[in-house]
Enzyme design. Sequence first.
Site, PDB file in Angstrom:
ATOM      1  N   GLY A   1      -8.400   4.625   1.351  1.00  0.00           N
ATOM      2  CA  GLY A   1      -9.298   3.529   1.044  1.00  0.00           C
ATOM      3  C   GLY A   1      -8.578   2.193   0.997  1.00  0.00           C
ATOM      4  O   GLY A   1      -7.364   2.131   0.793  1.00  0.00           O
ATOM      5  N   SER A   2      -9.333   1.131   1.179  1.00  0.00           N
ATOM      6  CA  SER A   2      -8.797  -0.208   0.969  1.00  0.00           C
ATOM      7  C   SER A   2      -8.728  -0.516  -0.515  1.00  0.00           C
ATOM      8  O   SER A   2      -9.242   0.235  -1.342  1.00  0.00           O
ATOM      9  CB  SER A   2      -9.707  -1.252   1.622  1.00  0.00           C
ATOM     10  OG  SER A   2      -9.737  -1.099   2.993  1.00  0.00           O
ATOM     11  N   GLY A   3      -8.147  -1.637  -0.844  1.00  0.00           N
ATOM     12  CA  GLY A   3      -8.078  -2.064  -2.230  1.00  0.00           C
ATOM     13  C   GLY A   3      -6.740  -1.760  -2.872  1.00  0.00           C
ATOM     14  O   GLY A   3      -6.504  -2.145  -4.010  1.00  0.00           O
ATOM     15  N   HIS A   4      -5.867  -1.059  -2.133  1.00  0.00           N
ATOM     16  CA  HIS A   4      -4.546  -0.711  -2.670  1.00  0.00           C
ATOM     17  C   HIS A   4      -3.442  -1.526  -2.006  1.00  0.00           C
ATOM     18  O   HIS A   4      -2.268  -1.199  -2.156  1.00  0.00           O
ATOM     19  CB  HIS A   4      -4.272   0.777  -2.449  1.00  0.00           C
ATOM     20  CG  HIS A   4      -5.323   1.678  -2.992  1.00  0.00           C
ATOM     21  ND1 HIS A   4      -5.665   1.668  -4.327  1.00  0.00           N
ATOM     22  CD2 HIS A   4      -6.123   2.593  -2.401  1.00  0.00           C
ATOM     23  CE1 HIS A   4      -6.631   2.555  -4.524  1.00  0.00           C
ATOM     24  NE2 HIS A   4      -6.934   3.121  -3.384  1.00  0.00           N
TER      25      HIS A   4
ATOM     26  N   HIS B   1      -7.927   4.419  -9.013  1.00  0.00           N
ATOM     27  CA  HIS B   1      -9.319   4.029  -8.799  1.00  0.00           C
ATOM     28  C   HIS B   1     -10.046   3.956 -10.123  1.00  0.00           C
ATOM     29  O   HIS B   1     -11.263   4.020 -10.194  1.00  0.00           O
ATOM     30  CB  HIS B   1     -10.038   5.033  -7.908  1.00  0.00           C
ATOM     31  CG  HIS B   1      -9.286   5.374  -6.674  1.00  0.00           C
ATOM     32  ND1 HIS B   1      -8.403   6.413  -6.615  1.00  0.00           N
ATOM     33  CD2 HIS B   1      -9.263   4.780  -5.465  1.00  0.00           C
ATOM     34  CE1 HIS B   1      -7.875   6.455  -5.392  1.00  0.00           C
ATOM     35  NE2 HIS B   1      -8.374   5.482  -4.691  1.00  0.00           N
TER      36      HIS B   1
ATOM     37  N   ASP C   1     -10.545  12.008   1.101  1.00  0.00           N
ATOM     38  CA  ASP C   1      -9.538  11.877   2.150  1.00  0.00           C
ATOM     39  C   ASP C   1      -9.274  13.212   2.811  1.00  0.00           C
ATOM     40  O   ASP C   1      -9.148  13.295   4.039  1.00  0.00           O
ATOM     41  CB  ASP C   1      -8.254  11.287   1.560  1.00  0.00           C
ATOM     42  CG  ASP C   1      -8.459   9.871   1.079  1.00  0.00           C
ATOM     43  OD1 ASP C   1      -8.391   8.953   1.909  1.00  0.00           O
ATOM     44  OD2 ASP C   1      -8.729   9.689  -0.125  1.00  0.00           O
TER      45      ASP C   1
END
Lengths: 335, 335, 214, 214
Positions: free
Chosen positions: A57-60, A222, A113
């Site tokens: 995911g994005s955001g990391h 998350h 994932d």
Amino acid sequence: MQTKKIINDGSRAVDEMLDGIIAAHPAHLRRVEGSPRSIVAVDGPRPGKVGLVIGGGSGHEPTFLGFVGKGLADAAAIGNVFASPPPDPILECAKAASGGAGVLFMYGNYAGDVMNFDMAAEMAAMDDIEVRTVLSTDDVASAPRDQIAKRRGVAGNFFIFKSAGAACDLMLSFDECERIARKSNDHTYTMGVALAPCSLPQTRRPNFEIGADEMEIGMGIHGEPGIARGPLQTADAITDAMLDRILDEMAPSRGDRVAILVNSLGSTPLMELYIMNRRVRQRLDDIGVAVHATWVGNYCTSLEMAGASVTLHRLDGELQRMLDHPCDCAMFRAG
Amino acid sequence: MQTKKIINDGSRAVDEMLDGIIAAHPAHLRRVEGSPRSIVAVDGPRPGKVGLVIGGGSGHEPTFLGFVGKGLADAAAIGNVFASPPPDPILECAKAASGGAGVLFMYGNYAGDVMNFDMAAEMAAMDDIEVRTVLSTDDVASAPRDQIAKRRGVAGNFFIFKSAGAACDLMLSFDECERIARKSNDHTYTMGVALAPCSLPQTRRPNFEIGADEMEIGMGIHGEPGIARGPLQTADAITDAMLDRILDEMAPSRGDRVAILVNSLGSTPLMELYIMNRRVRQRLDDIGVAVHATWVGNYCTSLEMAGASVTLHRLDGELQRMLDHPCDCAMFRAG
Amino acid sequence: MTTISPAILISMFSRIAETMAADKDRLCALDGVIGDADHGIAMDLGFGAVRDALAAIDPSATDPTAVFNMAAKSFLNAVGASSGPLYATALMRAGAAVKGKTVLDQGDFVAAFQAMAKGIQDRGKAEVGEKTMIDAWVPAAEAAGTAQSEGKPLTEVLDAALVAAEQGAEATKQMIAAKGRSSRLGERSLGHMDPGAASAVTVIRAIREGIVSA
Amino acid sequence: MTTISPAILISMFSRIAETMAADKDRLCALDGVIGDADHGIAMDLGFGAVRDALAAIDPSATDPTAVFNMAAKSFLNAVGASSGPLYATALMRAGAAVKGKTVLDQGDFVAAFQAMAKGIQDRGKAEVGEKTMIDAWVPAAEAAGTAQSEGKPLTEVLDAALVAAEQGAEATKQMIAAKGRSSRLGERSLGHMDPGAASAVTVIRAIREGIVSA
Ligand SMILES: Nc1ncnc2c1ncn2[C@@H]1O[C@H](COP(=O)(O)OP(=O)(O)O)[C@@H](O)[C@H]1O
Ligand SMILES: Nc1ncnc2c1ncn2[C@@H]1O[C@H](COP(=O)(O)OP(=O)(O)O)[C@@H](O)[C@H]1O
Ligand SMILES: [Mg+2]
Ligand SMILES: [Mg+2]
Ligand SMILES: [Mg+2]
Ligand SMILES: [Mg+2]
């Protein structure tokens, strides 16, 4: 009241971010034609080399994009914020990374994932690309020791991907690359603490609640709840709580060598991270564990979450060679 | 209610941070013996080279410490949070950086820094070290064009120090180093926006107030009020507001080349910075200005303040050579 | 009280430190409005360091100049910032003004007090009306000088200084900042008291109390 | 209503999309308690993409399998996450279950519905009781099968499915999560409804409404 973000449209944030990344780092990163969420190292894949595909995911950020480059990952598939990418962009990464010697899929161990990467692996097999998967499970807080396979992958990806990328870059065999990747994961121990939530661009609301004087030890990247919530403690007490657990698992002997990553989850500044690192060193010095190298900063974030993680990566000769092997990524320096 | 910080004791935070930094980066940084707030590049100063001493308050990490290294600054004097260092550690830096060819003092233009560095320069003169001072004044929001000398130095230090460090590393004369440093400052334009305050370790209270839906364009890196406060806008509108002012000053022609720095003030994540960079590129493409290189991340922060700045560094052949000249610093890569 | 010994000076500094610690939050809040919210920290740290340094010396084996110089040095090294050089210069000038004395009479003390204001002016190059600590220190020094020349006793001299400092600090609310961090604020600095002027009042009040109660 | 045309399926998906958009915030909030606060985003995005993709095709020139396959693909590519593969597999299985048909009769539709539940189970390997969307989907599929074998009309079949799904979702509050993100929560997941089970109810309700009102 919505949280404040410098964005245009929450649903466009990931794609606009990627536009900005590609614009900023043309010497390092390019998009797969027709697959805008598949990012490839300009100077990465080559014939005969095991390909390394990472993603999530994005955001990391700078995980995963920042880890794409010569000597590290060949390609990264990028999902929505905190959401696995679907199989298609992963498959495109596999094709782009494939040099005919097999492709390693490496990512953090999350149900979403796993499903998407597994589907992509099946699709790659139909294209005659052999894929093997190594999940990272470095978050010691996320499951007890007898359920290591359930643990999440977090900031330790930095070391785990780094070793695997070096093995691939050294043109080692598929078996060897896979072995080293697994070994690196087994040698990597992370624990985090969260102080304040982040908010997703589409909701603009805090993704969890926490008291004004509370912290949560072991919280996931998350916002997944951790192992204990309690009043905020001093930097030394927090670091000790994390190290106690890490060292208990790692069970180091005097003379062992480690590499350290003190990582910000987003808004915790370098000042606090370095204060933590000071304590990590005191503790390691006390038990006679040597430090080969240290990274401190934003390596695996959760947007603007407040908090930090400590990762110890236990080195032997081989893993140290992998860590020291040069790599060339857009967003940081290592090796 | 106090703000949350991972610290031990607010009054010890800067020194403990420095302990952690020295522990993390022994190959790059060392302390001057007996002067724990004077940090020197392990591989920096050498005979015949103009010395470069930078410095200022803590809380802006990786500024200033991160800029110490071969090819960049030889030493940095570190003050309390948002407070200039006193003359003594600056003097010790000057001594450590001096290679007999003169020492440049470079720092942001703040009354406190000017007084302390000037006192240190007088003291250095008594030790037969010739000091010249180049102030950075890149914050275009901080004073009108007819009062450029009153402007603050902010994130543009990255480019300004980089050019000066390269000139010094190339063993240019004192006059040349000074000329290039001034020219680099004249070619650097920054503008920032703040969304939320930070808090000092000693007070643990927000250092300014701002409405839940407000932003302040032009705010300084210590929370100094800017030029306009208003409702939070989109990333594109914010970036445009900053670029309008920067481009108005820089007055570029088609075919000009720049380097870009999109900088987080602390808690604004990479996602938002890259979205801004996307817009910067659109604007520059529109007017035919080429981009030689881009940096995006935490380069000049205000602890955990939310917000960002955009810096354009206008290049000619000489400044481009200085920017591309290699440097080796602990916290980032450049050149 | 007619002569001021090093011991009295030391206890005067200790009173300044005490008062400043109590005033720290208010000064940070004032600085938060037009500066960077740290002025209380700097002043508390500075005078705390002065008190600690002076606590380590033997009052019977020193002189006023040495006390002022040690105060200057410890303030400066603990603080830096703007206040560091300004108060360090003030204190060094006070020391220079009474060089050679073993104790201070009223005239010496007033001279030292005025030297402080002069030192801040020389270091910071600020003029009255630019919304800095100068707007408290300069009227205070002038009022002290006037009262002194009128033959008033030291208590009244310092009373006059304090009143003038208070009025000066109050007047900064009507000023647009022209020096220091807040000088980029323009009109937005109107209506707010300058934190350095506010802390100057605190210093002068503590000096007065330290001397009067000695 | 006895036969379900591609046009009816398309309008059914459009109703799911509409309902999900309205339910997005609640689902994110549920996911915020035991997961990562994005489940509503994923479901809204996924069915929004399905609706947009289906809006572009000509209902008279397609068949139910093609509709389900296009729905599967557009859901998956828009979402990823956990819900992406789970719902994409569900929809592909539904398509496979009615392969070759040009319109669906009641039996076909119930078979497609049951295939969805089976697809989610196959993809996610979750068992009933592990606090996932399976706890809504499996009882719903079973209830639909029972009602269908009892000869009930489609409206009542879907009513039964919805009631079972609602009960199943409600029951997740009493479960400790064993799959997905929240499985690391242990006891702390108790008392909270699983967001995937909650959204399954929303999907099933919208399916029912889409078919009943057709
Ligand atoms: N040039 C100057 N001359 C006199 N006083 C000054 C000058 N510059 C700043 N000051 C004073 O310093 C105060 C701020 O001090 P402080 O907050 O400790 O330092 P900094 O501005 O470095 O954070 C201002 O309120 C003002 O009174
Ligand atoms: N293996 C699985 N089988 C069935 N459902 C699952 C499984 N793993 C997760 N889920 C469902 O997915 C939901 C979360 O979906 P979502 O929030 O969209 O994905 P993510 O967990 O990737 O953020 C959970 O509430 C649960 O119902
Ligand atoms: Mg998610
Ligand atoms: Mg300050
Ligand atoms: Mg201040
Ligand atoms: Mg979720």
